[in-house]
Design a protein around this motif. Structure first.
Motif, mmCIF file in Angstrom:
data_model
loop_
_atom_site.group_PDB
_atom_site.id
_atom_site.type_symbol
_atom_site.label_atom_id
_atom_site.label_comp_id
_atom_site.label_asym_id
_atom_site.label_seq_id
_atom_site.Cartn_x
_atom_site.Cartn_y
_atom_site.Cartn_z
ATOM 1 N N TYR A 1 0.835 -1.203 0.000
ATOM 2 C CA TYR A 1 0.000 0.000 0.000
ATOM 3 C C TYR A 1 0.872 1.256 0.000
ATOM 4 C CZ TYR A 1 -3.049 3.645 1.980
ATOM 5 O OH TYR A 1 -3.734 4.818 2.226
ATOM 6 N N LEU A 2 1.915 1.270 0.838
ATOM 7 C CA LEU A 2 2.802 2.421 0.894
ATOM 8 C C LEU A 2 3.508 2.638 -0.446
ATOM 9 C CD1 LEU A 2 4.390 1.921 4.438
ATOM 10 C CD2 LEU A 2 2.516 3.460 3.787
ATOM 11 N N MET A 3 3.997 1.556 -1.040
ATOM 12 C CA MET A 3 4.636 1.683 -2.351
ATOM 13 C C MET A 3 3.659 2.247 -3.379
ATOM 14 S SD MET A 3 6.909 -1.811 -2.706
ATOM 15 C CE MET A 3 7.943 -2.408 -1.383
ATOM 16 N N ASN A 4 2.414 1.817 -3.310
ATOM 17 C CA ASN A 4 1.419 2.266 -4.282
ATOM 18 C C ASN A 4 1.097 3.755 -4.141
ATOM 19 O OD1 ASN A 4 1.270 -0.310 -5.302
ATOM 20 N ND2 ASN A 4 -0.682 -0.825 -4.335
ATOM 21 N N ILE A 5 0.957 4.241 -2.901
ATOM 22 C CA ILE A 5 0.589 5.654 -2.754
ATOM 23 C C ILE A 5 1.772 6.586 -3.005
ATOM 24 C CG2 ILE A 5 -1.301 5.106 -1.170
ATOM 25 C CD1 ILE A 5 0.411 6.256 1.116
ATOM 26 N N TYR A 6 2.991 6.035 -2.988
ATOM 27 C CA TYR A 6 4.165 6.834 -3.338
ATOM 28 C C TYR A 6 4.550 6.705 -4.812
ATOM 29 C CZ TYR A 6 5.256 8.163 1.481
ATOM 30 O OH TYR A 6 5.224 8.713 2.737
ATOM 31 N N ALA A 7 3.809 5.931 -5.563
ATOM 32 C CA ALA A 7 4.117 5.763 -6.985
ATOM 33 C C ALA A 7 4.003 7.103 -7.701
ATOM 34 C CB ALA A 7 3.174 4.747 -7.613
ATOM 35 N N GLN A 8 4.849 7.293 -8.692
ATOM 36 C CA GLN A 8 4.917 8.576 -9.395
ATOM 37 C C GLN A 8 3.591 8.941 -10.055
ATOM 38 O OE1 GLN A 8 8.334 8.862 -11.878
ATOM 39 N NE2 GLN A 8 8.153 11.063 -12.152
ATOM 40 N N ASP A 9 2.846 7.939 -10.499
ATOM 41 C CA ASP A 9 1.583 8.227 -11.163
ATOM 42 C C ASP A 9 0.403 8.292 -10.195
ATOM 43 O OD1 ASP A 9 1.405 5.574 -10.491
ATOM 44 O OD2 ASP A 9 0.898 4.856 -12.500
ATOM 45 N N PHE A 10 0.690 8.260 -8.880
ATOM 46 C CA PHE A 10 -0.400 8.353 -7.906
ATOM 47 C C PHE A 10 -0.223 9.492 -6.911
ATOM 48 C CE2 PHE A 10 -2.771 7.511 -4.057
ATOM 49 C CZ PHE A 10 -4.030 7.210 -4.569
ATOM 50 N N GLN A 11 0.956 9.656 -6.347
ATOM 51 C CA GLN A 11 1.129 10.667 -5.296
ATOM 52 C C GLN A 11 0.721 12.053 -5.801
ATOM 53 O OE1 GLN A 11 5.035 12.045 -4.130
ATOM 54 N NE2 GLN A 11 4.503 11.999 -1.971
ATOM 55 N N PRO A 12 -0.167 12.737 -5.077
ATOM 56 C CA PRO A 12 -0.567 14.077 -5.509
ATOM 57 C C PRO A 12 0.500 15.115 -5.183
ATOM 58 C CG PRO A 12 -1.667 13.509 -3.460
ATOM 59 C CD PRO A 12 -0.891 12.286 -3.879
ATOM 60 N N GLY A 13 0.345 16.292 -5.759
ATOM 61 C CA GLY A 13 1.249 17.395 -5.449
ATOM 62 C C GLY A 13 0.870 18.051 -4.133
ATOM 63 N N GLU A 14 1.525 19.181 -3.841
ATOM 64 C CA GLU A 14 1.298 19.903 -2.596
ATOM 65 C C GLU A 14 0.749 21.294 -2.884
ATOM 66 O OE1 GLU A 14 4.897 18.780 0.253
ATOM 67 O OE2 GLU A 14 5.609 19.415 -1.709
ATOM 68 N N LEU A 15 -0.029 21.819 -1.908
ATOM 69 C CA LEU A 15 -0.531 23.187 -1.967
ATOM 70 C C LEU A 15 -1.275 23.440 -3.283
ATOM 71 C CD1 LEU A 15 2.549 24.909 -0.293
ATOM 72 C CD2 LEU A 15 0.343 24.418 0.753
ATOM 73 N N SER A 16 -0.825 24.401 -4.089
ATOM 74 C CA SER A 16 -1.540 24.739 -5.315
ATOM 75 C C SER A 16 -1.512 23.614 -6.343
ATOM 76 C CB SER A 16 -0.951 26.015 -5.938
ATOM 77 O OG SER A 16 0.397 25.814 -6.309
ATOM 78 N N GLU A 17 -0.569 22.674 -6.175
ATOM 79 C CA GLU A 17 -0.476 21.562 -7.109
ATOM 80 C C GLU A 17 -1.230 20.325 -6.626
ATOM 81 O OE1 GLU A 17 3.607 20.800 -7.972
ATOM 82 O OE2 GLU A 17 3.929 22.751 -8.903
ATOM 83 N N TYR A 18 -1.882 20.449 -5.470
ATOM 84 C CA TYR A 18 -2.630 19.303 -4.951
ATOM 85 C C TYR A 18 -3.876 19.070 -5.799
ATOM 86 C CZ TYR A 18 -5.323 16.207 -1.988
ATOM 87 O OH TYR A 18 -6.058 15.130 -1.532
ATOM 88 N N ARG A 19 -4.112 17.818 -6.116
ATOM 89 C CA ARG A 19 -5.348 17.409 -6.787
ATOM 90 C C ARG A 19 -6.094 16.478 -5.845
ATOM 91 N NH1 ARG A 19 -4.429 12.265 -7.910
ATOM 92 N NH2 ARG A 19 -2.322 11.547 -8.390
ATOM 93 N N ASN A 20 -7.398 16.619 -5.806
ATOM 94 C CA ASN A 20 -8.209 15.832 -4.883
ATOM 95 C C ASN A 20 -8.030 14.338 -5.125
ATOM 96 O OD1 ASN A 20 -11.185 14.444 -4.495
ATOM 97 N ND2 ASN A 20 -10.608 15.825 -2.846
ATOM 98 N N VAL A 21 -7.806 13.601 -4.042
ATOM 99 C CA VAL A 21 -7.719 12.142 -4.084
ATOM 100 C C VAL A 21 -8.853 11.592 -3.226
ATOM 101 C CG1 VAL A 21 -6.313 10.122 -3.587
ATOM 102 C CG2 VAL A 21 -5.216 12.226 -4.377
#
Length: 281
Positions: free
Chosen positions: A164-184
């Motif tokens: 699960y940890l590997m999956n949420i840190y995957a480059q195509d999943f982890q969202p950005g921060e602040l103004s770059e955050y996208r709703n998950v």
């Protein structure tokens, strides 16, 4: 042109006043920055101001995962949760789900750490941080890591938590921060847990909206960020990712993260995953 003594005194006074005004402005800005950092330091109100007070508060949280120790860590070895192997190093990892550096460490080191863990070459001590909730619009950090703690508590197979940890840190999943955050959404996070092998009953409980470990996670944040042994050299505060080896902070080498990690634990690359090869540390 000749400057009189009175003019020189006037210029000196003006200069001194200018320096004083700049100093006051800098002080005000410093206080504002400190207050801003302090507000974002933790989601708890009246956060403890000393390490001991924070530790006491962590121990007094009513709803906490029995699987965790009194410092907020969840220990994993080849024998499962809470079964420490003697005579091998313990690697501590302090992670935050929105932290880009944590994702880099995960993507670079997780396969190696997993091989070493399965071979009984290390113990792994996981610490889940959520102090960057303010960088999302929907408490992403709390939702993601409340689920991680729930999976650890409900599912006896640590591979499902690690997956699960590997999956949420995957480059195509982890969202950005602040103004770059996208709703998950919770459904998107649930899918990462299911893909990692966690059973549906556990995943449903992890995302039932109760966030039963929220207070414990915030208390762990408050305690961890006040532990000076976790601060990087020359810095006066905690940051993620932080990795420790036998309780000593490991100074990462960004140029060769994997190589420097293996050197720090005392293994050659060809020894990784070999149960007969023990770290020389």
């Amino acid at each position: 042109m000749t400057v009189s003594a009175a003019e020189r005194r006037q210029q000196t006074i003006i200069g001194m006043l200018t320096v004083a005004i700049i100093a006051v402005l800098l002080a005000v800005c410093s206080v504002a920055l400190y207050r801003s950092m302090s507000v974002n330091r933790s989601a708890t109100e009246d956060a403890p101001q000393s390490e001991q007070a924070a530790h006491d508060a962590l121990r007094k949280v009513k709803i906490k995962p029995p699987i965790a120790d009194d410092q907020g860590g969840i220990l994993i070895s080849k024998n499962g949760y809470g079964s420490k192997i003697d005579d091998v190093p313990t690697v501590g990892m302090y992670l935050e789900p929105l932290c880009p550096g944590c994702a880099l460490v995960s993507r670079t080191l997780d396969p190696t750490i997993k091989s070493m863990l399965d071979a009984g070459q290390i113990n792994l001590d996981l610490h889940f941080m959520t102090f960057q909730d303010y960088k999302s619009s929907d408490e992403y950090s709390t939702r993601a890591f409340n689920a991680a703690v729930t999976i650890a508590q409900q599912d006896p197979n640590p591979d499902h938590l690690l997956g699960y940890l590997m999956n949420i840190y995957a480059q195509d999943f982890q969202p950005g921060e602040l103004s770059e955050y996208r709703n998950v959404t919770d459904d998107q996070l649930k899918q990462q847990a299911l893909d990692a092998g966690a059973d549906k009953a556990t995943v449903d409980k992890a995302f039932d909206g109760r966030y039963r470990y929220r207070a414990w996670l915030k208390a762990a944040d408050d305690y961890t960020i006040l532990r000076p042994e976790l601060y990087a050299p020359g810095r006066n505060g905690f940051s993620t990712p932080t990795v420790t080896i036998n309780d000593r902070r490991w100074q990462m080498n960004g140029g060769d993260l994997k190589g420097s990690f293996l050197t720090a634990v005392g293994l050659d690359e060809n020894e990784v995953g070999d149960p007969t090869a023990k770290p020389k540390i």
